[in-house]
Design an enzyme around this catalytic site. Structure first.
Site, PDB file in Angstrom:
ATOM      1  N   GLU A  48       0.848  -1.198   0.000  1.00 56.55           N
ATOM      2  CA  GLU A  48       0.000   0.000   0.000  1.00 56.55           C
ATOM      3  C   GLU A  48       0.880   1.244   0.000  1.00 56.55           C
ATOM      4  OE1 GLU A  48      -2.905   0.091   3.151  1.00 56.55           O
ATOM      5  OE2 GLU A  48      -3.683   2.038   2.502  1.00 56.55           O
ATOM      6  N   ASN A  93      -6.722   1.536   2.709  1.00 51.78           N
ATOM      7  CA  ASN A  93      -7.455   2.792   2.870  1.00 51.78           C
ATOM      8  C   ASN A  93      -7.024   3.821   1.835  1.00 51.78           C
ATOM      9  OD1 ASN A  93      -8.581   1.560   5.092  1.00 51.78           O
ATOM     10  ND2 ASN A  93      -7.321   2.614   6.591  1.00 51.78           N
ATOM     11  N   ASN A 193     -12.076  -1.078  -0.967  1.00 53.36           N
ATOM     12  CA  ASN A 193     -11.422  -1.583   0.240  1.00 53.36           C
ATOM     13  C   ASN A 193     -12.205  -1.214   1.483  1.00 53.36           C
ATOM     14  OD1 ASN A 193      -8.944  -2.456   1.870  1.00 53.36           O
ATOM     15  ND2 ASN A 193      -9.222  -0.348   2.562  1.00 53.36           N
ATOM     16  N   GLU A 194     -12.485  -2.192   2.317  1.00 48.60           N
ATOM     17  CA  GLU A 194     -13.121  -1.968   3.638  1.00 48.60           C
ATOM     18  C   GLU A 194     -14.214  -0.901   3.574  1.00 48.60           C
ATOM     19  OE1 GLU A 194     -10.144  -1.417   6.719  1.00 48.60           O
ATOM     20  OE2 GLU A 194      -9.446  -3.468   6.468  1.00 48.60           O
ATOM     21  N   TYR A 264      -7.192  -8.306  11.761  1.00 45.80           N
ATOM     22  CA  TYR A 264      -5.902  -8.059  12.407  1.00 45.80           C
ATOM     23  C   TYR A 264      -5.982  -8.534  13.855  1.00 45.80           C
ATOM     24  CZ  TYR A 264      -4.583  -5.269   8.369  1.00 45.80           C
ATOM     25  OH  TYR A 264      -4.271  -4.866   7.099  1.00 45.80           O
ATOM     26  N   GLU A 312      -6.511  -9.202   3.678  1.00 48.00           N
ATOM     27  CA  GLU A 312      -5.644  -8.510   4.655  1.00 48.00           C
ATOM     28  C   GLU A 312      -5.685  -9.301   5.951  1.00 48.00           C
ATOM     29  OE1 GLU A 312      -5.924  -4.261   5.423  1.00 48.00           O
ATOM     30  OE2 GLU A 312      -6.494  -3.903   3.326  1.00 48.00           O
ATOM     31  N   GLN A 358       1.518  -6.198   5.486  1.00 49.65           N
ATOM     32  CA  GLN A 358       1.872  -5.864   4.118  1.00 49.65           C
ATOM     33  C   GLN A 358       3.248  -6.447   3.818  1.00 49.65           C
ATOM     34  OE1 GLN A 358       1.156  -1.712   3.275  1.00 49.65           O
ATOM     35  NE2 GLN A 358      -0.785  -1.714   4.350  1.00 49.65           N
TER      36      GLN A 358
HETATM   37  O1  AHR Z   1      -3.035  -2.529   6.177  1.00 48.43           O
HETATM   38  C1  AHR Z   1      -3.278  -1.336   6.855  1.00 48.43           C
HETATM   39  C2  AHR Z   1      -4.729  -0.873   6.729  1.00 48.43           C
HETATM   40  O2  AHR Z   1      -5.549  -1.759   7.422  1.00 48.43           O
HETATM   41  C3  AHR Z   1      -5.303  -0.890   5.336  1.00 48.43           C
HETATM   42  O3  AHR Z   1      -5.036   0.285   4.655  1.00 48.43           O
HETATM   43  C4  AHR Z   1      -6.768  -1.015   5.593  1.00 48.43           C
HETATM   44  O4  AHR Z   1      -7.442  -1.669   4.549  1.00 48.43           O
HETATM   45  C5  AHR Z   1      -6.839  -1.758   6.903  1.00 48.43           C
HETATM   46  O5  AHR Z   1      -7.697  -1.149   7.800  1.00 48.43           O
END
Ligand code: AHR
Length: 507
Positions: A48, A93, A193-194, A264, A312, A358
């Protein structure tokens, strides 16, 4: 002499006590009990425009390591060695405010813009043509995500034309003018994305997202019907989260091939047992989403499959509020990453894409400090999976002690998957021993197939769960040894370890 004997006896006694403290377990595998083909795309990654991931990460033209295109050769080599199969780009994001046309053509004419997602200035030095050079260099499929925040329908469709159409159209001719006459054939395209998160630029509710994404999907597929589309699914597991996926799937089912999930993990209260159970949530989210996929496919009598792209995942909490997200990983985090991968392998029938977030510097398996690239602890489990776990996922029987931690009940100390690779004629057994300080003596029974007695065990471990790597020391890494296997054999999985056993099948 007498003292020596006493010392020896004492040592023996301590060793016996330690061995006696080991837990016991049993694993049974059967290579006829296949549950799903493992898609190599589950070993994907993500880059990213954020912090030092692109600039100062994959791309650093001024560095001595840079190739002629400005990409770091050490990062390219480490990415290949990691076995990365696809790279998602440009966000995250970031993508929800990104206009891809800013990143093509002569570099000195490209605009500098403020990125509202992360607060940086985007120079647009790395754009479509540059990123596609990088993905070629690392031999990974590019996976583009389009802007569903501030982007337009035309922008989404034009990007497909720029990348994939033969010359003769406005955007494909522009591509040729920019030095690439042949289409790139970018196959994987994410529809935003999200978009379920209110932190997202241009966040929408499920109905508004679905309507917009549906129109984008139609136009993108009409531009190139060979592309595969990934809808933006849940990333925010609050109450009723699954309703987002249901709305999206009901509306987009004819056009999409995947729905994405993100997750996450964090160990904010420093509770090892709870942290080791965190991937239970991941598996639940996958099963719930699979249920909704089945519901929608059955409602519309669909033949076409829809899969999950877990695009992700990672551990991320220490650097959560830092602008650059430079998380330093320890041994404990490496175990969580191994468990994410176990979840994807166990659910290989439905999870067909996955991307660690990432690649470099930013919540990443590799890091550059003092100009030097080094591997974080989490590099090693991902590498073992990506290099070896291909073929069929197997149903695996595990009998072991369990524990309760917070909301997590009856968590098995061993997290196990097994894989049959028909091409290499190998069985691979992936075992995380979640226990903080006890080894687990395990009897491994192979119920079908004639396996060799020669095998290898690759172990990712370190003395302390808090051990980290840096640009001078690699405390957490993979150690490989030969072991004696066979149809039934015993193996002791050390405390807080990830072990991958690889056994040949006799002809
Ligand atoms: O990977 C970091 C961020 O985490 C990404 O930009 C977003 O998609 C997620 O919230």
């Amino acid at each position: 002499m007498k003292n020596l004997l006493i010392s020896l006896w004492l040592l023996l006694h301590i060793a016996t006590c330690l061995v006696a403290q080991n837990l016991k377990a049993k694993i049974k595998i059967d290579l006829e009990r296949t549950t799903g083909e493992i898609d190599k795309l589950i070993y994907g990654n993500f880059t990213e425009h954020l912090g030092r991931c692109i600039y100062g990460g994959i791309y650093e033209p001024a560095a001595p390591e840079a190739n002629a295109d400005g990409f770091r050769k050490d990062v390219i080599t480490a990415t290949r060695n990691l076995g990365v199969t696809n790279v998602r780009w440009p966000g995250g994001n970031f993508v929800s405010g990104y206009h891809w046309e800013d990143g093509i053509g002569p570099k000195d004419k490209r605009p500098h813009r403020k990125d509202l997602a992360w607060g940086d200035v985007e120079s647009n030095e790395v754009g479509t043509d540059e990123f596609l050079k990088f993905s070629k260099a690392v031999e990974a499929e590019p996976y583009f995500c389009v802007n569903m925040g501030t982007g337009s329908l035309d922008e989404a469709r034009n990007w497909v034309e720029y990348c994939n159409a033969k010359q003769g159209l406005y955007y494909s001719d522009l591509r040729a003018k920019n030095g690439h006459p042949e289409p790139y054939h970018v196959k994987y395209w994410g529809l935003g994305n999200e978009m379920d998160g209110e932190w997202q630029i241009g966040h929408k509710n499920a109905d508004d997202y679905s309507k917009f994404a549906l129109e984008a999907a139609k136009m993108m597929k009409w531009s190139d019907d060979s592309i595969k589309l990934i809808a933006s699914g849940s990333s925010n597991y609050v109450r009723d989260w699954a309703e987002w996926d249901r709305t999206v799937l009901n509306s987009l089912h004819n056009y999409i091939d995947y729905i994405s999930l993100h997750h996450y993990s964090a160990n904010r209260d420093n509770d090892h047992n709870k942290f080791m159970a965190v991937t239970t949530q991941v598996e639940n989210a996958i099963r719930i989403t699979e249920g909704i996929i089945n519901e929608v496919r059955s409602k519309y009598k669909m033949k076409k499959p829809i899969y999950i792209a877990f695009d992700e995942y990672n551990v991320w909490y220490r650097a959560f509020n830092e602008q650059k997200l430079e998380e330093h990983y320890n041994m404990q985090d490496a175990l969580v990453v191994a468990m994410y991968l176990n979840v994807f392998v166990r659910n290989a029938h439905i999870v067909k894409i996955a991307n660690m977030a990432q690649l470099v510097n930013v919540i990443a398996p590799m890091m550059i400090t003092n100009g030097k690239l080094w591997m974080q602890s989490i590099y090693y489990p991902l590498q073992l999976f990506a290099q070896n776990c291909h073929g069929q996922s197997l149903e695996t029987f595990v009998q072991c002690d369990r524990y309760d931690a917070g909301d997590y009940k009856q968590v098995p100390y061993l997290d196990v998957t097994s894989v049959y690779n028909g091409k290499t004629q190998e069985i691979i057994i992936n075992v995380v021993n979640r226990h903080k300080d006890k080894a687990i003596d395990t009897s491994i029974v192979n119920q079908f197939g004639n396996v060799d007695s020669k095998a290898t065990a690759a172990e990712v471990n370190s003395l302390s769960l808090q051990d980290e790597n840096n640009d001078l020391v690699q405390k957490v890494r993979t150690a490989v040894k030969e072991i004696v296997a066979g149809d039934t054999f015993n193996y002791t999985f050390p405390a807080h370890s990830f072990t991958q056993i690889k056994i040949k099948i006799k002809a």
